[in-house]
Enzyme design. Structure first.
Site, mmCIF file in Angstrom:
data_model
loop_
_atom_site.group_PDB
_atom_site.id
_atom_site.type_symbol
_atom_site.label_atom_id
_atom_site.label_comp_id
_atom_site.label_asym_id
_atom_site.label_seq_id
_atom_site.Cartn_x
_atom_site.Cartn_y
_atom_site.Cartn_z
ATOM 1 N N TYR A 179 -61.328 30.431 -10.202
ATOM 2 C CA TYR A 179 -60.431 30.937 -9.165
ATOM 3 C C TYR A 179 -61.199 31.806 -8.176
ATOM 4 C CZ TYR A 179 -56.723 33.806 -7.054
ATOM 5 O OH TYR A 179 -55.911 34.467 -6.179
ATOM 6 N N PHE A 182 -44.378 35.233 -4.840
ATOM 7 C CA PHE A 182 -44.210 36.668 -5.084
ATOM 8 C C PHE A 182 -44.664 37.497 -3.881
ATOM 9 C CE2 PHE A 182 -46.208 40.535 -7.223
ATOM 10 C CZ PHE A 182 -45.014 41.225 -7.351
ATOM 11 N N VAL A 183 -45.869 37.245 -3.410
ATOM 12 C CA VAL A 183 -46.387 37.991 -2.258
ATOM 13 C C VAL A 183 -45.809 37.447 -0.956
ATOM 14 C CG1 VAL A 183 -48.465 38.561 -0.933
ATOM 15 C CG2 VAL A 183 -48.499 38.700 -3.436
ATOM 16 N N ARG A 222 -53.498 28.049 -5.224
ATOM 17 C CA ARG A 222 -53.453 27.807 -6.673
ATOM 18 C C ARG A 222 -53.964 29.094 -7.295
ATOM 19 N NH1 ARG A 222 -56.308 25.662 -11.394
ATOM 20 N NH2 ARG A 222 -54.802 24.417 -12.584
ATOM 21 N N GLY A 245 -39.413 49.475 -26.889
ATOM 22 C CA GLY A 245 -39.897 50.554 -27.746
ATOM 23 C C GLY A 245 -40.944 50.123 -28.743
ATOM 24 N N ILE A 246 -41.663 49.047 -28.445
ATOM 25 C CA ILE A 246 -42.688 48.540 -29.360
ATOM 26 C C ILE A 246 -43.892 49.482 -29.348
ATOM 27 C CG2 ILE A 246 -44.301 46.635 -29.786
ATOM 28 C CD1 ILE A 246 -42.215 44.792 -28.455
ATOM 29 N N VAL A 286 -42.836 26.178 3.060
ATOM 30 C CA VAL A 286 -42.263 26.298 1.718
ATOM 31 C C VAL A 286 -42.485 24.994 0.951
ATOM 32 C CG1 VAL A 286 -40.155 26.774 0.412
ATOM 33 C CG2 VAL A 286 -40.487 27.823 2.654
ATOM 34 N N LYS A 315 -61.959 31.120 -4.107
ATOM 35 C CA LYS A 315 -61.577 32.051 -3.043
ATOM 36 C C LYS A 315 -62.786 32.456 -2.202
ATOM 37 C CE LYS A 315 -57.073 32.912 -3.293
ATOM 38 N NZ LYS A 315 -56.178 32.717 -2.140
#
Length: 321
Positions: A143, A13-14, A74, A192-193, A33, A147
């Protein structure tokens, strides 16, 4: 001065957004990749790897580059099934990162930009008391611990070798293609919940994908970025209630929010074993980006509402179910 960049996580994503920006800027880039992923661009040379838990020989590609941008990781996992989550995070986020950094040093790379996480600082703040880059780290989950350990080890390598290490700690990142809770939020609003989040008075910092990418690109070449830690956000903090209202507006679907008291929401979430979800919805997490602004002369180029509209357009075109 032009740079040639070795980018990890280029299909994520980033990472994919960083890659698009580098290509658009005409910056030469080699993309790492994961094997099995599609090549990110016919315009970009790619090197494939199986996993950051494996021994990877990056030497040939790194020898052609002077900057590494390391976005592969990860990532934080909800309902992690690993018997030892910390060990699993360490294998990728600490050991894999350090193996890459050591090879970068051996290849003569000058700068290593590490995409870390605000979870290094902790899980929440008191309203009006944001985290800063100089705060003592207090990670509270595996996590965040992994980091922080990677950051600490990279800084030690920098002192030993002269490698310039730049650490960027994003808050929650949103934008076109966002997944997980942010995508769920857009789906709830789109359908529309009615949602019981109409009376939440917390403050949370977020960062649009385009703003995070702009800071990372700034950190690639800015002399003052060397050996610094930067927090990044949009510079505008929102309550959960305000975020839902503005996201609904971006989707063209006014948010149907019920004013359930925060205390009742928190108690209900804890009773259902969803205390961490309650913290994200009702708790505050703010960051102070004054250092980022002042030291780099940087400000977020994209405003919140424009970024929300971009996320909404992508959702309506690709992710609506």
């Amino acid at each position: 001065m032009s740079h040639k960049v070795f980018l990890t996580g280029a299909s994520g994503f980033v990472g994919s957004a960083i890659l698009r920006r580098l290509v658009a800027d005409g910056t030469p880039v080699i993309a790492a990749v994961r094997q099995g992923s599609a090549a990110p661009s016919a315009l970009v040379r790619s090197v494939m790897f199986q996993s950051f838990e494996q021994d990877n020989d990056w030497g040939g590609a790194l020898a052609e580059c002077d900057v590494v941008v390391h976005s592969a990781a990860r990532v934080h996992v909800m309902n992690d099934t690993e018997t030892d989550p910390l060990a699993a995070f360490r294998r990728v986020n600490v050991e894999g990162t350090l193996a890459l950094a050591r090879q970068a040093i051996a290849a003569g790379v000058k700068r290593f930009v590490f995409i870390s996480s605000i979870k290094v600082n902790g899980e929440g703040t008191q309203p009006g008391r944001p985290y800063s880059a100089s705060d003592t780290p207090r990670p509270q989950d595996p996590y965040g611990v992994s980091k922080l350990e990677a950051e600490t080890a990279l800084q030690a390598l920098a002192r030993e070798s002269g490698l310039e290490v730049v650490i960027v700690r994003p808050v929650l990142v949103y934008g076109p293609g966002v997944k997980a809770n942010f995508l769920n939020m857009m789906r709830w609003l789109d359908r529309g919940i009615p949602l019981p989040f109409g009376a939440i008075n917390n403050r949370r910092s977020l960062v649009a994908l385009e703003n995070l990418v702009d800071l990372v690109v700034t950190c690639i070449g800015h002399a003052a970025a060397a050996n610094q830690v930067f927090l990044v956000s949009d510079g505008e903090d929102l309550s959960t209630t305000e975020l839902l209202r503005r996201m609904g507006k971006a989707l063209g679907k006014p948010a149907r929010l019920l004013p359930v008291p925060e205390g009742l929401l928190s108690a209900g979430a804890k009773a259902l074993g969803k205390g961490s979800l309650s913290q994200r919805l009702c708790g505050s997490l703010q960051v102070d980006i004054k250092k980022t602004r002042d030291l780099l002369g940087w400000c977020p180029p994209v405003k919140v509402d424009a970024a929300l509209r971009a996320a909404a357009r992508h959702y309506q075109e690709y992710d609506r179910k």
